[in-house]
Design a protein around this motif. Structure first.
Motif, PDB file in Angstrom:
ATOM      1  N   UNK A 130       0.809  -1.213   0.000  1.00 28.52           N
ATOM      2  CA  UNK A 130       0.000   0.000   0.000  1.00 28.52           C
ATOM      3  C   UNK A 130       0.845   1.267   0.000  1.00 28.52           C
ATOM      4  N   UNK A 131       2.152   1.112   0.033  1.00 33.97           N
ATOM      5  CA  UNK A 131       3.016   2.268  -0.206  1.00 33.97           C
ATOM      6  C   UNK A 131       2.865   2.797  -1.622  1.00 33.97           C
ATOM      7  N   UNK A 132       2.149   2.066  -2.479  1.00 31.11           N
ATOM      8  CA  UNK A 132       1.759   2.595  -3.787  1.00 31.11           C
ATOM      9  C   UNK A 132       0.996   3.901  -3.634  1.00 31.11           C
ATOM     10  N   UNK A 133       0.295   4.067  -2.496  1.00 33.27           N
ATOM     11  CA  UNK A 133      -0.603   5.209  -2.325  1.00 33.27           C
ATOM     12  C   UNK A 133       0.153   6.534  -2.301  1.00 33.27           C
ATOM     13  N   UNK A 134       1.283   6.590  -1.608  1.00 36.14           N
ATOM     14  CA  UNK A 134       2.033   7.844  -1.582  1.00 36.14           C
ATOM     15  C   UNK A 134       2.556   8.171  -2.971  1.00 36.14           C
ATOM     16  N   UNK A 135       3.024   7.151  -3.686  1.00 32.96           N
ATOM     17  CA  UNK A 135       3.528   7.358  -5.047  1.00 32.96           C
ATOM     18  C   UNK A 135       2.414   7.821  -5.977  1.00 32.96           C
ATOM     19  N   UNK A 136       1.259   7.175  -5.885  1.00 34.56           N
ATOM     20  CA  UNK A 136       0.130   7.536  -6.759  1.00 34.56           C
ATOM     21  C   UNK A 136      -0.343   8.954  -6.452  1.00 34.56           C
ATOM     22  N   UNK A 137      -0.463   9.276  -5.163  1.00 31.69           N
ATOM     23  CA  UNK A 137      -0.861  10.633  -4.766  1.00 31.69           C
ATOM     24  C   UNK A 137       0.109  11.670  -5.329  1.00 31.69           C
ATOM     25  N   UNK A 138       1.416  11.417  -5.200  1.00 31.97           N
ATOM     26  CA  UNK A 138       2.406  12.379  -5.680  1.00 31.97           C
ATOM     27  C   UNK A 138       2.288  12.574  -7.188  1.00 31.97           C
TER      28      UNK A 138
END
Length: 322
Positions: A130-138
């Motif tokens: 779910x660390x994908x979320x910070x990347x996707x948000x950025x």
């Protein structure tokens, strides 16, 4: 794009053959993010994999989610392609982490998301931790710039508001987003749906209050409270210019999703949250979405792949989305 980027593998998509493109595998087109992309004339969804579970390891979860993107693609091909679906489904390949440089993978993923948005695609991330979320948000924020109100809706058992300390992980993405918003003078708009009391220590409930998180607890996902929750979610969405949707599969009960990094029988059932998911899809503000924590190493009888596939199918065929 850098060396972490890998093209999609069309051979992963298989299924029945037809003369009318009746199945998903017959409607997939590869997209190469390494070169320039032509602007799409219609809104087209683009799968974009995040083959990384280093963040899960750092967060003391079960490894295996790095294989999630491949497993989901293998399961998707058989699904029917029906009236209301987009013109086709693009596949933009993967960011694959081959060492422990999680931060580098997130930066590369954010770059890919921004590139897809610039030419009119709807990024559909598949993970991966779910660390994908910070990347996707950025990636979304870099595309929008600071002048737009961007919100996050997270279907999850966990707030994922843990402090990253010296090393970001799968439990820290929304804390990182909150801190980034503070540093850049932006409002933090975050809703967490299905969060559980038995899955989050008190410090995270306190932090959620500190950050004014819109919270809908798993225990309250009952038929008599559903209409109220839908109103709450519409109120959350109303002031936003755009919304990023992220679905952590560990929010579902292990009866439906055994193949996740942190499984529990106490999660919700798919149809319990379907009306709330539809509120987001019907908002007209969806700019990006992802499905995270698919862990095929622990997926009994492919149940979690089937759940993720059905979620993708529902989104692809949601009225008016494409």
């Amino acid at each position: 794009m850098n060396a972490l980027y890998h093209l999609c593998e069309p051979a992963l998509y298989t299924g029945r053959e037809s003369t009318s493109r009746a199945y998903l595998h017959e409607n997939v087109r590869a997209l190469d993010l390494r070169g320039s992309l032509a602007r799409t004339e219609e809104r087209i969804p683009a799968l974009f994999g995040y083959a990384c579970d280093e963040g899960v390891r750092r967060n003391l979860g079960r490894p295996g989610a790095a294989e999630g993107p491949r497993a989901l693609r293998k399961g998707l091909g058989k699904y029917p392609w029906q009236v209301g679906a987009p013109g086709h489904l693009a596949d933009a390949g993967d960011i694959r982490l081959e060492d422990d440089n999680l931060e580098g993978a997130q930066a590369a993923y954010a770059e890919g998301v921004s590139k897809l948005l610039e030419v009119g695609y709807l990024p559909m991330g598949i993970g991966g931790g779910h660390d994908i979320a910070f990347a996707h948000y950025k990636g979304i924020r870099n595309h929008l710039g600071p002048g737009k109100h961007l919100g996050i809706v997270n279907f999850d058992a966990h707030f994922d508001l843990r402090s990253p300390g010296d090393a970001p992980h799968s439990g820290s993405p929304f804390f990182q987003v909150a801190r980034t918003c503070q540093q850049e003078g932006l409002d933090f708009h975050y809703a967490c749906i299905g969060v559980r009391r038995d899955a989050n220590p008190q410090v995270l409930w306190d932090r959620a209050r500190e950050f004014s998180v819109c919270t809908i607890e798993r225990e309250s996902l009952t038929p008599d409270q559903l209409s109220g929750h839908c109103r709450t979610l519409r109120k959350f969405l109303k002031p936003l210019d755009a919304v990023y949707l992220t679905i952590d599969l560990d929010g579902f009960s292990s009866a439906y999703a055994p193949g996740v990094s942190a499984a529990s029988p106490m999660g919700y059932a798919p149809m319990e949250i379907a009306p709330l998911l539809d509120v987001v899809l019907n908002s007209g503000k969806l700019i990006g979405l992802d499905i995270a924590e698919l862990n095929p190493a622990h997926d009994q009888d492919g149940q979690t792949v089937a759940l993720a596939g059905s979620l993708v199918h529902r989104i692809l065929h949601f009225p008016g989305l494409f």
